[in-house]
Design a protein around this motif. Structure first.
Motif, short mmCIF file in Angstrom:
data_model
loop_
_atom_site.label_atom_id
_atom_site.label_comp_id
_atom_site.label_asym_id
_atom_site.label_seq_id
_atom_site.Cartn_x
_atom_site.Cartn_y
_atom_site.Cartn_z
N ALA A 128 0.87 -1.19 0.00
CA ALA A 128 0.00 0.00 0.00
C ALA A 128 0.90 1.23 0.00
N ASP A 129 0.77 2.13 0.99
CA ASP A 129 1.58 3.34 1.04
C ASP A 129 2.79 3.20 1.96
N ASN A 130 3.02 2.02 2.47
CA ASN A 130 4.13 1.79 3.41
C ASN A 130 5.35 1.26 2.67
N ASN A 131 6.51 1.77 3.05
CA ASN A 131 7.76 1.37 2.40
C ASN A 131 8.79 1.01 3.45
N ALA A 132 9.63 0.05 3.11
CA ALA A 132 10.75 -0.32 3.98
C ALA A 132 11.91 -0.74 3.11
N GLU A 133 13.12 -0.58 3.62
CA GLU A 133 14.30 -1.02 2.88
C GLU A 133 15.36 -1.47 3.87
N VAL A 134 16.31 -2.29 3.40
CA VAL A 134 17.36 -2.81 4.25
C VAL A 134 18.58 -3.12 3.38
N ASP A 135 19.77 -2.94 3.94
CA ASP A 135 20.99 -3.37 3.25
C ASP A 135 21.03 -4.89 3.20
N VAL A 136 21.60 -5.42 2.15
CA VAL A 136 21.61 -6.86 1.93
C VAL A 136 22.96 -7.45 2.30
N ASP A 137 22.94 -8.54 3.06
CA ASP A 137 24.11 -9.37 3.29
C ASP A 137 23.98 -10.58 2.36
N ASN A 138 24.78 -10.62 1.31
CA ASN A 138 24.65 -11.67 0.30
C ASN A 138 25.02 -13.06 0.79
N ASN A 139 25.60 -13.13 1.99
CA ASN A 139 25.92 -14.45 2.55
C ASN A 139 24.74 -15.05 3.30
N GLU A 140 23.70 -14.26 3.52
CA GLU A 140 22.48 -14.76 4.16
C GLU A 140 21.56 -15.37 3.11
N GLU A 141 20.62 -16.19 3.57
CA GLU A 141 19.68 -16.82 2.64
C GLU A 141 18.62 -15.84 2.16
N ALA A 142 18.35 -14.80 2.94
CA ALA A 142 17.28 -13.86 2.60
C ALA A 142 17.57 -12.49 3.18
N ALA A 143 17.00 -11.48 2.54
CA ALA A 143 16.95 -10.15 3.14
C ALA A 143 15.63 -10.06 3.89
N VAL A 144 15.67 -9.67 5.17
CA VAL A 144 14.49 -9.73 6.03
C VAL A 144 14.05 -8.32 6.40
N LEU A 145 12.77 -8.04 6.16
CA LEU A 145 12.18 -6.75 6.51
C LEU A 145 10.91 -6.99 7.31
N GLU A 146 10.61 -6.09 8.23
CA GLU A 146 9.38 -6.19 9.02
C GLU A 146 8.51 -4.98 8.75
N MET A 147 7.19 -5.18 8.87
CA MET A 147 6.27 -4.08 8.61
C MET A 147 4.94 -4.35 9.31
N GLU A 148 4.36 -3.30 9.87
CA GLU A 148 2.99 -3.37 10.38
C GLU A 148 2.04 -3.28 9.18
N VAL A 149 1.12 -4.23 9.13
CA VAL A 149 0.26 -4.34 7.96
C VAL A 149 -1.20 -4.30 8.39
N ALA A 150 -2.00 -3.55 7.66
CA ALA A 150 -3.44 -3.51 7.93
C ALA A 150 -4.12 -4.75 7.34
N GLN A 151 -5.25 -5.11 7.92
CA GLN A 151 -6.04 -6.22 7.37
C GLN A 151 -6.65 -5.80 6.05
#
Length: 617
Positions: free
Chosen positions: A566-589
């Motif tokens: 929706a109108d919410n945005n998040a970003e994170v630096d990536v560690d390429n040695n990890e299996e995934a880039a992980v982001l958290e966000m509060e989300v409306a139903q």
């Protein structure tokens, strides 16, 4: 009173043994009468079982009994002589649209499945399937093999009317939603959503699972939907089936594999028929053999030499075509107790959308759809009680982000075909559709176009994307296969994932069933692979005579990961040695769009190929 207590009673009172025996015989006779009365009062369910076998990419000409001089299909050919054959039976021009129409009785443009990828291969949640109807009426239902109508909630087969399911992901073994590194042999498939490793060749496994289901349910009405991925590519098969065709000069190398896969199906079909006989239920079981679109590899013409390889019954077009070769397929049905026997051929116009209303009647069910049905009940036609109903039918090939009016359309009226609103053919005199009769019969063109106009206006009002539910399981996985791309195809198979080509970011239409904090794992490789984001793979395999090649996996390196909901945005630096880039966000139903992508180290944006969505609280 237990028998030993009765005996003690007689012994204490000093009764004779003969008198004791007379009493016991009397008790026994009374018990037998009571048991007989119980059986008499019980209603025996005599409704027929259904075993529905549908193959993938096998055309009308890819069988011996339809005239193919090369292919070896003795079991299906014999089955045809024992059954009723619909010879003017039509489906969608590709796999998922056919399956969606077959299960619902409704054209694919109405029910959300006008494509095989791009968010348009998920059966709208409101649709009622034949499995729903039969399940609601006491049938045990099982589905084995290819689903291809959605890999997420609420689209998976065990959520659409099937009690027991064992299936692969996506539209074929080895496609992006499938379990990682599946290649037809010794793979992991999903049992009601849970991965399970199996030894053996995929087609053999689907039949073995179906036979186990049938044996377990033999004493009650059941519906077994045996939906095969073969002979769809990649063309992998056991060597002995390739060897059946290795010296054949009338077909090319890929066709040898394609034909071998079909012969393997034929051998498994024989096991199925034998099992029904051994269980004593063959006579009261409706068995169907059919396919989902025109041939993909059974027929080819060399563009330079005009040399023909394979066989197509003289029809124009193959898989994906609006001409008959793209959608006229075999439909063979046998039911001895119901009179569907004898090798009869019925030549009137019928279609996959007729299956639900017809089989509801044949099994003595009641179902009134709340939605417009494109199919009709042809049970009386099958049983020889009436002619087929007169009506128009439409099939088309969309394979684009949103259906377009008239695109690759075919309007059918018995033996008439109106192609793209302009070309008119009569397949009785011209089965190859080479003589355009539009100028000779303008009134027929106008009549068929008028139907199409009205039909399309009704259809497009229902057309909509399906929406993936998130927050249902602890972790819900979505893949780029279902991203809503506009002018390009997403990486829809694992070979494309291995190629490491950046994918332009594209959204998913999703519904968060609960508000709260979610954790999003953006991946290049699926979680079951255990691979780091930048990992390369050197496990590729060269092509052999009976297996397609597997490419090595190219490394990709990322700098940033982005999430937009929706109108919410998040970003994170990536560690390429990890299996995934992980982001958290509060989300409306509720329903929204989800966009998850990376920046590569050179700044090129790339959609996440796999996204795991975890509900935190």
């Amino acid at each position: 009173m237990k028998l030993k207590h009765v005996f003690e009673f007689f012994k204490i009172r000093n009764f004779s043994t003969s008198y004791f025996l007379l009493v016991m015989i009397s008790i026994s006779l009374t018990s037998c009468k009571e048991d007989a009365k119980k059986i008499e009062n019980e209603e025996i369910d005599t409704r027929p079982n259904i075993v529905f076998v549908i193959t993938d990419d096998q055309g009308y000409g890819d069988l011996g009994h339809t005239g193919n001089p090369i292919i070896k299909t003795p079991t299906i050919d014999k089955f045809s002589t024992e059954s009723v054959n619909l010879t003017n039976y039509h489906v969608g021009t590709t796999c998922a649209p056919t399956r969606a129409g077959l299960l619902t009785g409704r054209n694919c443009n109405r029910n959300g499945v006008w494509h095989t990828i791009m968010g348009a291969s998920m059966l709208n949640r409101e649709e009622v399937t034949i499995a729903n109807v039969l399940q609601d009426n006491g049938y045990k239902t099982g589905m084995f093999g290819k689903w291809h109508l959605g890999d997420n909630h609420p689209f998976r087969p065990y959520e659409r009317g099937f009690d027991e399911t064992f299936y692969h992901g996506g539209g074929g073994v080895g496609q992006t939603p499938d379990y990682w590194n599946n290649d037809y042999f010794d793979d992991s498939y999903y049992r009601n959503g849970v991965p399970e490793k199996k030894q053996g060749y995929c087609t053999d496994i689907w039949f073995d699972e179906a036979l186990s289901f049938i044996e377990a349910k033999k004493d009650e009405p059941f519906f077994c939907y045996l939906s095969l991925n073969a002979p769809h590519g990649p063309y992998n098969l056991p060597k002995e089936y390739y060897d059946l065709y290795k010296d054949e000069t009338r077909i090319e190398e890929t066709q040898k594999r394609f034909y071998g896969m079909i012969t393997n199906i034929d051998d498994n079909f024989k096991k199925l028929l034998n099992k029904l006989e051994a269980l004593g239920i063959a006579d009261n079981t409706i068995v169907v053999f059919t396919t989902d679109n025109g041939t993909a590899r059974g027929y080819k013409v060399n563009d330079k030499t005009n040399e023909v390889f394979g066989y197509n019954v003289g029809m124009r077009g193959t898989k994906g075509s609006e001409y008959d070769g793209g959608h006229r397929v075999p439909f063979i049905v046998r039911w001895p107790d119901g009179g569907l026997t004898g090798g009869k051929s019925l030549n009137d116009l019928t279609a996959h959308v007729d299956v639900l209303p017809t089989f509801v009647t044949l099994t003595n069910q009641k179902f009134v759809s709340k939605k417009t049905m494109d199919g009709t009940d042809i049970s009386d036609y099958l049983l020889g009680k009436s002619d087929a109903p007169e009506r128009y039918l439409v099939t088309d090939t969309q394979r684009i982000p949103w259906p377009e009016k008239g695109k690759n359309s075919c309007v059918m009226d018995d033996n008439w075909r109106l192609i793209k609103g302009k070309e008119l053919y009569n397949i009785v005199d011209d089965p190859g559709q080479t003589i355009d009769l539009a100028d000779k019969f303008p009134e027929k063109v106008a009549e068929m176009n008028a139907f199409y106009e009205t039909w399309w206006e009704d259809v497009i009002k229902e057309t909509k994307f399906s929406v993936i539910d998130l927050g249902v399981d602890d972790i819900d996985a979505i893949t780029c296969h279902d991203a809503r791309t506009i002018d390009f195809y997403p990486p829809w198979n694992q070979q494309m994932i291995r190629a490491g080509k950046p994918m332009e970011p594209a959204p998913f239409t999703v519904n968060f069933v609960k508000a709260g904090k979610y954790r999003f794992h953006l991946r290049r490789w699926p979680s079951e692979s255990g691979l780091a984001l930048s990992a390369a793979l050197n496990d590729g395999k060269p092509e052999t005579l009976y297996e397609a090649p597997i490419a090595n996996g190219k490394s990709m390196k990322f700098s940033k990961a982005y999430l937009k909901i929706a109108d919410n945005n998040a970003e994170v630096d990536v560690d390429n040695n990890e299996e995934a880039a992980v982001l958290e966000m509060e989300v409306a139903q509720g329903e929204t769009e989800l966009l998850a992508y990376f920046d590569m180290e050179d700044g090129t944006p790339c959609n996440a190929f796999y996204i795991d969505v975890e509900k935190v609280n």
